[in-house]
Structure formats: structure tokens, C-alpha cells
Design a protein around this motif. Structure first.
Motif, mmCIF file in Angstrom:
data_model
loop_
_atom_site.group_PDB
_atom_site.id
_atom_site.type_symbol
_atom_site.label_atom_id
_atom_site.label_comp_id
_atom_site.label_asym_id
_atom_site.label_seq_id
_atom_site.Cartn_x
_atom_site.Cartn_y
_atom_site.Cartn_z
ATOM 1 N N TYR A 66 -1.773 -1.056 -3.141
ATOM 2 C CA TYR A 66 -0.935 -2.272 -3.073
ATOM 3 C C TYR A 66 -0.465 -3.059 -1.719
ATOM 4 O O TYR A 66 -0.703 -4.372 -1.662
ATOM 5 C CB TYR A 66 0.367 -1.956 -3.969
ATOM 6 N N ALA A 67 -0.440 -2.031 -0.867
ATOM 7 C CA ALA A 67 0.128 -2.972 0.401
ATOM 8 C C ALA A 67 -1.238 -3.844 0.936
ATOM 9 O O ALA A 67 -1.116 -4.715 1.530
ATOM 10 C CB ALA A 67 0.316 -1.790 1.411
ATOM 11 N N LEU A 68 -2.634 -3.091 0.968
ATOM 12 C CA LEU A 68 -3.628 -3.872 1.227
ATOM 13 C C LEU A 68 -3.851 -5.112 0.423
ATOM 14 O O LEU A 68 -4.525 -6.242 0.984
ATOM 15 C CB LEU A 68 -4.810 -2.847 1.045
ATOM 16 N N LEU A 69 -3.490 -5.131 -1.045
ATOM 17 C CA LEU A 69 -3.592 -6.265 -1.828
ATOM 18 C C LEU A 69 -2.571 -7.490 -1.254
ATOM 19 O O LEU A 69 -3.133 -8.502 -1.306
ATOM 20 C CB LEU A 69 -3.547 -5.973 -3.190
ATOM 21 N N VAL A 70 -1.553 -6.894 -0.933
ATOM 22 C CA VAL A 70 -0.487 -7.947 -0.368
ATOM 23 C C VAL A 70 -1.010 -8.533 0.884
ATOM 24 O O VAL A 70 -1.082 -9.771 0.911
ATOM 25 C CB VAL A 70 0.801 -7.242 -0.173
ATOM 26 N N GLU A 71 -1.588 -7.611 1.719
ATOM 27 C CA GLU A 71 -1.972 -8.176 3.098
ATOM 28 C C GLU A 71 -3.232 -9.197 2.740
ATOM 29 O O GLU A 71 -3.248 -10.354 3.335
ATOM 30 C CB GLU A 71 -2.587 -7.049 3.672
ATOM 31 N N ALA A 95 7.462 1.923 0.667
ATOM 32 C CA ALA A 95 6.353 0.977 0.512
ATOM 33 C C ALA A 95 6.371 0.101 1.909
ATOM 34 O O ALA A 95 5.292 -0.507 2.216
ATOM 35 C CB ALA A 95 6.456 0.299 -0.593
ATOM 36 N N MET A 96 7.721 -0.216 2.190
ATOM 37 C CA MET A 96 7.647 -1.356 3.364
ATOM 38 C C MET A 96 7.223 -0.643 4.586
ATOM 39 O O MET A 96 6.590 -1.292 5.503
ATOM 40 C CB MET A 96 9.124 -2.036 3.587
ATOM 41 N N LYS A 97 7.311 0.628 4.570
ATOM 42 C CA LYS A 97 6.749 1.236 5.897
ATOM 43 C C LYS A 97 5.170 0.983 6.051
ATOM 44 O O LYS A 97 4.554 0.918 6.796
ATOM 45 C CB LYS A 97 7.186 2.422 6.153
ATOM 46 N N VAL A 98 4.631 1.102 4.541
ATOM 47 C CA VAL A 98 2.990 1.088 4.646
ATOM 48 C C VAL A 98 2.662 -0.219 4.689
ATOM 49 O O VAL A 98 1.549 -0.459 5.543
ATOM 50 C CB VAL A 98 2.649 1.719 3.179
ATOM 51 N N LEU A 99 3.388 -1.094 4.361
ATOM 52 C CA LEU A 99 3.067 -2.443 4.301
ATOM 53 C C LEU A 99 3.135 -3.154 5.874
ATOM 54 O O LEU A 99 2.442 -3.909 6.265
ATOM 55 C CB LEU A 99 3.817 -3.791 3.334
ATOM 56 N N HIS A 100 4.222 -2.565 6.536
ATOM 57 C CA HIS A 100 4.351 -3.025 8.088
ATOM 58 C C HIS A 100 3.235 -2.520 8.707
ATOM 59 O O HIS A 100 2.827 -3.051 9.810
ATOM 60 C CB HIS A 100 5.776 -2.371 8.423
ATOM 61 N N ASN A 101 2.732 -1.128 8.492
ATOM 62 C CA ASN A 101 1.516 -0.638 9.082
ATOM 63 C C ASN A 101 1.889 -0.464 10.363
ATOM 64 O O ASN A 101 0.972 -0.824 11.324
ATOM 65 C CB ASN A 101 0.417 -1.433 8.819
ATOM 66 N N ASP A 102 3.092 -0.096 10.925
ATOM 67 C CA ASP A 102 3.348 0.047 12.335
ATOM 68 C C ASP A 102 3.228 -1.298 13.299
ATOM 69 O O ASP A 102 2.886 -1.054 14.433
ATOM 70 C CB ASP A 102 2.646 1.404 13.038
ATOM 71 N N GLY A 103 3.151 -2.237 12.563
ATOM 72 C CA GLY A 103 3.146 -3.508 13.212
ATOM 73 C C GLY A 103 1.642 -3.986 13.783
ATOM 74 O O GLY A 103 1.110 -4.715 14.454
ATOM 75 N N HIS A 105 -2.672 -4.730 12.888
ATOM 76 C CA HIS A 105 -3.631 -5.468 11.979
ATOM 77 C C HIS A 105 -2.605 -6.705 11.658
ATOM 78 O O HIS A 105 -2.630 -7.120 10.621
ATOM 79 C CB HIS A 105 -3.856 -4.821 11.092
ATOM 80 N N GLY A 106 -1.811 -7.521 12.602
ATOM 81 C CA GLY A 106 -1.204 -8.582 12.594
ATOM 82 C C GLY A 106 -0.092 -8.287 11.746
ATOM 83 O O GLY A 106 0.698 -9.593 11.376
ATOM 84 N N ASP A 107 0.627 -7.184 11.675
ATOM 85 C CA ASP A 107 1.774 -6.928 10.841
ATOM 86 C C ASP A 107 2.002 -7.703 9.326
ATOM 87 O O ASP A 107 2.561 -8.580 9.315
ATOM 88 C CB ASP A 107 3.025 -7.205 11.706
ATOM 89 N N PRO A 108 1.222 -7.068 8.484
ATOM 90 C CA PRO A 108 1.147 -7.524 7.242
ATOM 91 C C PRO A 108 2.423 -8.121 6.659
ATOM 92 O O PRO A 108 2.739 -8.938 6.055
ATOM 93 C CB PRO A 108 0.382 -6.592 6.481
ATOM 94 N N LEU A 109 3.393 -7.067 6.831
ATOM 95 C CA LEU A 109 4.810 -7.475 6.296
ATOM 96 C C LEU A 109 5.439 -8.773 7.040
ATOM 97 O O LEU A 109 5.931 -9.734 6.204
ATOM 98 C CB LEU A 109 5.833 -6.329 6.582
ATOM 99 N N SER A 110 5.274 -8.989 8.100
ATOM 100 C CA SER A 110 5.776 -10.055 8.749
ATOM 101 C C SER A 110 4.879 -11.401 8.338
ATOM 102 O O SER A 110 5.466 -12.485 8.093
ATOM 103 C CB SER A 110 5.726 -10.103 10.374
#
Length: 175
Positions: A66-71, A95-103, A105-110
Motif C-alpha cells: 500500500y505504501a508503494l501504491l500511494v507513492e 504505516a506512516m513510518k513505512v510510507l516515509h521510508n526514512d526520507g 526516494h523523494g520522501d513519499p510521505l511528504s
């Protein structure tokens, strides 16, 4: 890289049962499409997810999927689809830690937060911020959410306003 991943994936699909792709294999191929620098890869990702849930009943999306799909959908400006998958993603604790991906690949959460702001999706932005708070995920240290007049609404270095902004939901995400 996406072509290599796709070729390997096809061989796995046609192989014996012990070679069939699992969730992590699908995630690997989706990630390869997301991180490719050539063209819009949304259609390939949509087809992969279709195979994942229809062709292989034993393989189901997980938090990383799901994080990859949001990205993916955020990257290619398909905000409604990104939002749909975000709503599935938020059901997973952390889940937000996964989406953030430690910042990385362009920080998908941001990027997702910025897309919501640019689309004027204030309710969805608040929803995302609430999920971030639940998961103890801070706003990027370089981020500030302001209204069109430049008044700070939410910031990682200035306290949020105690009242609603004058312009309602017209916000922008500045990184």
C-alpha cells in the motif's frame, strides 16, 4: 531495472508452484516501476496489483504494498487513487513510518502531503496528519504548511496556529 524485474517476474509466474511470486516479489516489481526514471509506470503497477489479488488468491497486499501504491499514484499525479490506497494503508499500525521510508526516494510521505495541498484536499490532509500523529511520525524537518497568504498553519519548527486560517482550505506544502 524495471525490465529486468519484469523478466524475472514473468519467469516466476510461469514456473512451478514453489517459484510463484509472493507479496514481497510483487512489492519488489512495483518498487522497480516506482523508482524508474523513464515514463509513466502507473499502468504496469495497476496490472501487477490486478494479478496480485485476482490471479493469486494466496498473495495479498501488505503495508509495504500500500505504501508503494500511494507513492506510485502520488508520483504520477493520480491523487484520488493515492488517497484510496492511503486509506487502506492507514489501517496498519506504523504505516506512516513505512510510507516515509526514512526520507529516501523523494520522501513519499511528504510528496503525498504536498499533492493533497496542491489539490486543495484539506480534509484528507488533516486525515493524513492525524495518522502521522497516531504513528508518531513527525513532519519533515524542512516542511511547513501555509495558506496562500503565507500564514503558517502547521510547521515542524513553529507551533501550529490555534485558529483556522482565514482562507479555509487553500493551503500549500513547502519543503
Amino acid at each position: 531495472f524495471p525490465e529486468i524485474a519484469a523478466n524475472t517476474f514473468e519467469k516466476m509466474q510461469c514456473g512451478e508452484d514453489f517459484m510463484k511470486p509472493d507479496t514481497e516479489t510483487y512489492n519488489w516489481v512495483i518498487e522497480a516501476h516506482n523508482r524508474a526514471n523513464s515514463g509513466d509506470r502507473c499502468q504496469e503497477v495497476i496490472e501487477l496489483v490486478g494479478h496480485m489479488v485476482e490471479d493469486y488468491k494466496r498473495v495479498q497486499p501488505n503495508v509495504k504494498t500500500y505504501a508503494l501504491l500511494v507513492e506510485c499514484f502520488t508520483k504520477y499525479c493520480v491523487v484520488n487513487e493515492a488517497l484510496r490506497h492511503f486509506r487502506a494503508l492507514k489501517c496498519y499500525p506504523g504505516a506512516m513510518k513505512v510510507l516515509h521510508n526514512d526520507g529516501k526516494h523523494g520522501d513519499p510521505l511528504s510528496v503525498y502531503l504536498r499533492a493533497l495541498c496542491l489539490e486543495g484536499r484539506a480534509v484528507e490532509l488533516l486525515e493524513a496528519l492525524e495518522v502521522m500523529a497516531r504513528d508518531d511520525q513527525s513532519i519533515s524537518p524542512r516542511a511547513m504548511i501555509v495558506n496562500r497568504k503565507g500564514r503558517t498553519l502547521v510547521s515542524s519548527w513553529i507551533e501550529p496556529l490555534q485558529q483556522e486560517a482565514e482562507l479555509g482550505f487553500e493551503v500549500d506544502y513547502i519543503a
